[in-house]
Design a protein around this motif. Sequence first.
Motif, PDB file in Angstrom:
ATOM      1  N   ASN A 342       0.823  -1.205   0.000  1.00  0.00           N
ATOM      2  CA  ASN A 342       0.000   0.000   0.000  1.00  0.00           C
ATOM      3  C   ASN A 342       0.864   1.265   0.000  1.00  0.00           C
ATOM      4  OD1 ASN A 342      -1.856   2.053   2.054  1.00  0.00           O
ATOM      5  ND2 ASN A 342      -2.799   1.183   0.227  1.00  0.00           N
ATOM      6  N   ASN A 343       2.176   1.084   0.133  1.00  0.00           N
ATOM      7  CA  ASN A 343       3.068   2.239   0.106  1.00  0.00           C
ATOM      8  C   ASN A 343       3.997   2.195  -1.107  1.00  0.00           C
ATOM      9  OD1 ASN A 343       3.843   4.704   1.199  1.00  0.00           O
ATOM     10  ND2 ASN A 343       5.530   3.824   2.378  1.00  0.00           N
ATOM     11  N   ILE A 344       3.498   1.601  -2.185  1.00  0.00           N
ATOM     12  CA  ILE A 344       4.236   1.540  -3.443  1.00  0.00           C
ATOM     13  C   ILE A 344       3.789   2.707  -4.327  1.00  0.00           C
ATOM     14  CG2 ILE A 344       4.586   0.244  -5.574  1.00  0.00           C
ATOM     15  CD1 ILE A 344       5.994  -1.007  -3.185  1.00  0.00           C
ATOM     16  N   PRO A 345       4.713   3.539  -4.793  1.00  0.00           N
ATOM     17  CA  PRO A 345       4.318   4.649  -5.663  1.00  0.00           C
ATOM     18  C   PRO A 345       4.068   4.190  -7.093  1.00  0.00           C
ATOM     19  CG  PRO A 345       6.694   4.643  -5.400  1.00  0.00           C
ATOM     20  CD  PRO A 345       6.166   3.528  -4.531  1.00  0.00           C
ATOM     21  N   LEU A 346       3.071   4.771  -7.715  1.00  0.00           N
ATOM     22  CA  LEU A 346       2.821   4.563  -9.139  1.00  0.00           C
ATOM     23  C   LEU A 346       3.071   5.883  -9.845  1.00  0.00           C
ATOM     24  CD1 LEU A 346       0.733   2.485  -7.563  1.00  0.00           C
ATOM     25  CD2 LEU A 346       0.118   1.965  -9.914  1.00  0.00           C
ATOM     26  N   GLU A 353       3.435  15.211 -15.251  1.00  0.00           N
ATOM     27  CA  GLU A 353       3.630  13.895 -14.651  1.00  0.00           C
ATOM     28  C   GLU A 353       2.522  13.583 -13.645  1.00  0.00           C
ATOM     29  OE1 GLU A 353       8.528  13.945 -14.771  1.00  0.00           O
ATOM     30  OE2 GLU A 353       7.491  14.092 -12.857  1.00  0.00           O
ATOM     31  N   ILE A 354       2.397  12.288 -13.352  1.00  0.00           N
ATOM     32  CA  ILE A 354       1.409  11.817 -12.371  1.00  0.00           C
ATOM     33  C   ILE A 354       2.120  10.893 -11.393  1.00  0.00           C
ATOM     34  CG2 ILE A 354      -0.670  10.404 -12.047  1.00  0.00           C
ATOM     35  CD1 ILE A 354      -1.435  11.256 -14.963  1.00  0.00           C
ATOM     36  N   ALA A 355       1.810  11.011 -10.120  1.00  0.00           N
ATOM     37  CA  ALA A 355       2.358  10.102  -9.112  1.00  0.00           C
ATOM     38  C   ALA A 355       1.350   9.958  -7.993  1.00  0.00           C
ATOM     39  CB  ALA A 355       3.682  10.624  -8.567  1.00  0.00           C
ATOM     40  N   PHE A 356       1.181   8.730  -7.507  1.00  0.00           N
ATOM     41  CA  PHE A 356       0.270   8.537  -6.378  1.00  0.00           C
ATOM     42  C   PHE A 356       0.675   7.325  -5.558  1.00  0.00           C
ATOM     43  CE2 PHE A 356      -1.696   6.908 -10.258  1.00  0.00           C
ATOM     44  CZ  PHE A 356      -2.138   5.637  -9.937  1.00  0.00           C
ATOM     45  N   VAL A 357       0.250   7.355  -4.300  1.00  0.00           N
ATOM     46  CA  VAL A 357       0.576   6.280  -3.371  1.00  0.00           C
ATOM     47  C   VAL A 357      -0.537   6.169  -2.346  1.00  0.00           C
ATOM     48  CG1 VAL A 357       1.898   7.745  -1.772  1.00  0.00           C
ATOM     49  CG2 VAL A 357       2.426   5.312  -1.931  1.00  0.00           C
ATOM     50  N   GLY A 358      -0.788   4.952  -1.870  1.00  0.00           N
ATOM     51  CA  GLY A 358      -1.802   4.746  -0.838  1.00  0.00           C
ATOM     52  C   GLY A 358      -3.210   4.724  -1.404  1.00  0.00           C
ATOM     53  N   TYR A 359      -4.175   5.018  -0.553  1.00  0.00           N
ATOM     54  CA  TYR A 359      -5.582   4.953  -0.932  1.00  0.00           C
ATOM     55  C   TYR A 359      -6.015   6.195  -1.707  1.00  0.00           C
ATOM     56  CZ  TYR A 359      -5.977   1.239   2.605  1.00  0.00           C
ATOM     57  OH  TYR A 359      -5.815   0.097   3.339  1.00  0.00           O
ATOM     58  N   SER A 360      -6.890   5.985  -2.688  1.00  0.00           N
ATOM     59  CA  SER A 360      -7.604   7.106  -3.283  1.00  0.00           C
ATOM     60  C   SER A 360      -8.685   7.553  -2.304  1.00  0.00           C
ATOM     61  CB  SER A 360      -8.244   6.693  -4.609  1.00  0.00           C
ATOM     62  OG  SER A 360      -9.284   5.743  -4.373  1.00  0.00           O
ATOM     63  N   LYS A 401      -9.224  10.080  12.729  1.00  0.00           N
ATOM     64  CA  LYS A 401      -9.088   9.551  14.086  1.00  0.00           C
ATOM     65  C   LYS A 401      -7.649   9.555  14.571  1.00  0.00           C
ATOM     66  CE  LYS A 401     -10.560   5.671  16.987  1.00  0.00           C
ATOM     67  NZ  LYS A 401     -11.262   4.360  17.024  1.00  0.00           N
ATOM     68  N   TYR A 402      -6.745   9.006  13.766  1.00  0.00           N
ATOM     69  CA  TYR A 402      -5.352   8.856  14.209  1.00  0.00           C
ATOM     70  C   TYR A 402      -4.352   9.741  13.468  1.00  0.00           C
ATOM     71  CZ  TYR A 402      -7.213   4.685  16.494  1.00  0.00           C
ATOM     72  OH  TYR A 402      -7.957   3.823  17.264  1.00  0.00           O
ATOM     73  N   GLY A 403      -4.810  10.437  12.458  1.00  0.00           N
ATOM     74  CA  GLY A 403      -3.893  11.281  11.693  1.00  0.00           C
ATOM     75  C   GLY A 403      -3.025  10.529  10.715  1.00  0.00           C
ATOM     76  N   GLU A 404      -3.358   9.256  10.440  1.00  0.00           N
ATOM     77  CA  GLU A 404      -2.559   8.464   9.503  1.00  0.00           C
ATOM     78  C   GLU A 404      -2.667   9.050   8.101  1.00  0.00           C
ATOM     79  OE1 GLU A 404      -2.357   3.924   7.613  1.00  0.00           O
ATOM     80  OE2 GLU A 404      -3.846   4.417   9.151  1.00  0.00           O
ATOM     81  N   TRP A 405      -1.518   9.105   7.415  1.00  0.00           N
ATOM     82  CA  TRP A 405      -1.479   9.597   6.035  1.00  0.00           C
ATOM     83  C   TRP A 405      -1.933   8.451   5.119  1.00  0.00           C
ATOM     84  CZ3 TRP A 405       3.067  13.164   4.194  1.00  0.00           C
ATOM     85  CH2 TRP A 405       2.689  13.817   3.015  1.00  0.00           C
ATOM     86  N   LEU A 406      -3.170   8.510   4.670  1.00  0.00           N
ATOM     87  CA  LEU A 406      -3.774   7.393   3.940  1.00  0.00           C
ATOM     88  C   LEU A 406      -3.392   7.375   2.466  1.00  0.00           C
ATOM     89  CD1 LEU A 406      -7.365   7.510   5.469  1.00  0.00           C
ATOM     90  CD2 LEU A 406      -5.508   5.940   6.067  1.00  0.00           C
ATOM     91  N   GLY A 407      -3.192   8.535   1.876  1.00  0.00           N
ATOM     92  CA  GLY A 407      -2.872   8.566   0.455  1.00  0.00           C
ATOM     93  C   GLY A 407      -2.454   9.939  -0.001  1.00  0.00           C
ATOM     94  N   CYS A 408      -1.768   9.982  -1.138  1.00  0.00           N
ATOM     95  CA  CYS A 408      -1.366  11.246  -1.738  1.00  0.00           C
ATOM     96  C   CYS A 408      -1.376  11.082  -3.255  1.00  0.00           C
ATOM     97  CB  CYS A 408       0.019  11.664  -1.256  1.00  0.00           C
ATOM     98  SG  CYS A 408       0.495  13.321  -1.798  1.00  0.00           S
ATOM     99  N   HIS A 409      -1.942  12.071  -3.929  1.00  0.00           N
ATOM    100  CA  HIS A 409      -2.141  11.992  -5.374  1.00  0.00           C
ATOM    101  C   HIS A 409      -1.676  13.306  -5.996  1.00  0.00           C
ATOM    102  CE1 HIS A 409      -4.525   8.384  -4.540  1.00  0.00           C
ATOM    103  NE2 HIS A 409      -4.842   9.071  -3.451  1.00  0.00           N
ATOM    104  N   MET A 410      -0.799  13.204  -6.971  1.00  0.00           N
ATOM    105  CA  MET A 410      -0.146  14.384  -7.534  1.00  0.00           C
ATOM    106  C   MET A 410      -0.221  14.372  -9.050  1.00  0.00           C
ATOM    107  SD  MET A 410       3.464  14.195  -5.484  1.00  0.00           S
ATOM    108  CE  MET A 410       3.587  14.256  -3.694  1.00  0.00           C
ATOM    109  N   ILE A 411      -0.395  15.549  -9.613  1.00  0.00           N
ATOM    110  CA  ILE A 411      -0.250  15.702 -11.057  1.00  0.00           C
ATOM    111  C   ILE A 411       0.392  17.056 -11.301  1.00  0.00           C
ATOM    112  CG2 ILE A 411      -2.677  16.471 -11.241  1.00  0.00           C
ATOM    113  CD1 ILE A 411      -2.597  15.338 -14.154  1.00  0.00           C
ATOM    114  N   GLY A 412       1.515  17.057 -12.012  1.00  0.00           N
ATOM    115  CA  GLY A 412       2.231  18.296 -12.259  1.00  0.00           C
ATOM    116  C   GLY A 412       3.686  18.023 -12.592  1.00  0.00           C
ATOM    117  N   LYS A 413       4.405  19.069 -12.907  1.00  0.00           N
ATOM    118  CA  LYS A 413       5.807  18.953 -13.276  1.00  0.00           C
ATOM    119  C   LYS A 413       6.631  18.439 -12.094  1.00  0.00           C
ATOM    120  CE  LYS A 413       9.436  19.752 -15.901  1.00  0.00           C
ATOM    121  NZ  LYS A 413       9.676  19.002 -17.150  1.00  0.00           N
ATOM    122  N   GLY A 414       7.373  17.352 -12.306  1.00  0.00           N
ATOM    123  CA  GLY A 414       8.317  16.861 -11.306  1.00  0.00           C
ATOM    124  C   GLY A 414       7.731  16.054 -10.176  1.00  0.00           C
ATOM    125  N   VAL A 415       6.465  15.678 -10.247  1.00  0.00           N
ATOM    126  CA  VAL A 415       5.859  14.982  -9.103  1.00  0.00           C
ATOM    127  C   VAL A 415       6.376  13.558  -8.924  1.00  0.00           C
ATOM    128  CG1 VAL A 415       3.778  16.405  -9.136  1.00  0.00           C
ATOM    129  CG2 VAL A 415       3.792  14.221 -10.393  1.00  0.00           C
TER     130      VAL A 415
END
Length: 463
Positions: A342-346, A353-360, A401-415
Motif C-alpha cells: 500500500n506504500n508503493i508509488p505509481l 507527470e502523475i504520481a500517487f501512493v496509498g488509498y484514493s 481519528k489517528y492522523g494516519e497519512w492514507l494517500g497522496c495523489h499528484m499531477i504536475g511537473k516533477g511529481v
Amino acid sequence: MHFDLIVIGSGPAGYVAAIRAAQFGLKTAIIEKKELGGVCLNWGCIPTKSLLKSANLFKIFKNSNKYGINVKKVDLNLDKILSRSRKIVAELQKGIAFLIKKNDINLIYGTARICKENTITVNNKNKIKTYHFSKLIIATGAKPKKLDFPQIPNLVNYKGAMSIREIPKNILIIGSGAIGLEFADFYNAIGSNVIIVEKNAHILPNADREISLEISKNFKKKGIKLLTNSRIKEIKSINSKKTKIEIEDFENKSSIKVKVDYLISAIGVSPYTKNLGLEKVGIKLTKNGHIQVNEYYETNRKNYYAIGDVIPGFSLAHVAFQEAKLCVEKIIGLNPKKINYNNIPLCIYTNPEIAFVGYSEKEALEKGFEIHVGKFPFSALGKAKINGETEGFIKVIFDKKYGEWLGCHMIGKGVTELITEVIIARNLETTHIDVLESTHPHPSINESIVEAIENAYGKSIHI
C-alpha cells in the motif's frame, strides 16, 4: 555445474537478486535468453522516458518566447531521438554486465527449463547444458497481452511503438494505463493526431478520480481524442500503411470508423511462465497464469522462488528491486521486513507527470475511514510559476481519528520525484503534525505538500 542459487531472467528482479545473493557469498548464476536488463531497460522504463524527455524539450523550445528567449526555428529529428534512447539503453546494459562481472556471477545465455528436482537445462542455439542448484529464483517477467484480432503490419506493442521511424499522421492507442498515456503524450508532442480507446468510463481508471479528470482535461486541451466506454469492434487492413478501425461506444450504443497509420496495443502484460518446466516440480499458478508465492516469494515447492512481473501484483521495476532484495535476504536466513504494497508509488511520466501512493479518496471511504482531504494547486505556487509549469495539484488524504497519512495523489511537473517525501513519511508513520513542523525551503515545489496538508486541516495560508 552446481550453484547455490540460479536466477532465471536478468530484468530488474533477476539481476538485483543475483547481485544481492553474491554479496552474501552465494555461488550464483543468471540465465538470460536474450538481453540484459529485461523489458524495463530495453523497451520500457528507460527508453520511453528518453523519448518523453525529447518531446518535453521540443515543447519548451517551441514555447521559449514566454521565458524571454527567441528561438527562430525548431526542428525535430525522430531518428536522433530514437538513437539517443537506444544509446542510453546500451550504456546501462554495459553497466549491468559490469556489475555481474564485478560480483563474480556466472552469466549463462540461453532458454532455461526445469527438467527435474534441483536441475535445470539451458538451450543456447540448440546446445543444451545441465546445471544443478540449491535454490532457484524465477524472474522471467512478463510480455504484452495480445488483442483478439489478426496480426496486421501496423498493429504494434510497446516494443514496436519505439521503433517507428516516421511521425505517424494518425495513431490509435488501445488502453489508457501508464504505457498508453505515455505513448499518447509522446506522439501528440511530435505532431501526430492521437486517439485513445479505453473500455472504462475514465482514462487512467485505477487513479484517484480527480487525477483522472485532470489528465483528461490536459489531453483534450492538447488535441488528443479520448474515447471512453469504448472498445475496438473491427480492424481491417487497407494496405501495409493504413488500417480502418471501427470503435464501438457501448454506453451510447454507437460506433465510429477511423483510418490510422499505426495502432499501439497498451492493454497490459501477462507473465512468462510457459515452457519453464514448472509442471515438472509441481509449482502452482494462479488462474491468470502468475506463479503463486507467499509473502517471502517462496512457491508451494521448497527452494523455488519467484519475484517481479511473473507473480501477482505490481508490474513495476522498483517493486521488483525490493522483492529481489527481500527474497534473497529471506533465503540466507535473515528476517527482512515485508513489503507494504500500500506504500508503493505509481508514476506516469506524461507532461504533466502523475504520481500517487496509498488509498484514493474513494478507496479510503470504502475502507470505512473518516477522512480529511486537502488540495493545493500549482497555479498558486511561486516555484511552479518560475518554472512556467503551473498545471496540476497535490491532493492529500488523512485519517481523522489517528492522523494516519492514507494517500497522496499528484499531477504536475516533477511529481515523480516529489512523491518520495510522502513514501518515506508514510513508512515512518508520520502524521500531518510532523510534516507541518518540518520547514520546507522557499521557493520550492516541495512546499506544495505542506500547503495541501494545511488545506486538509483548514489552515491554508496561500489559497
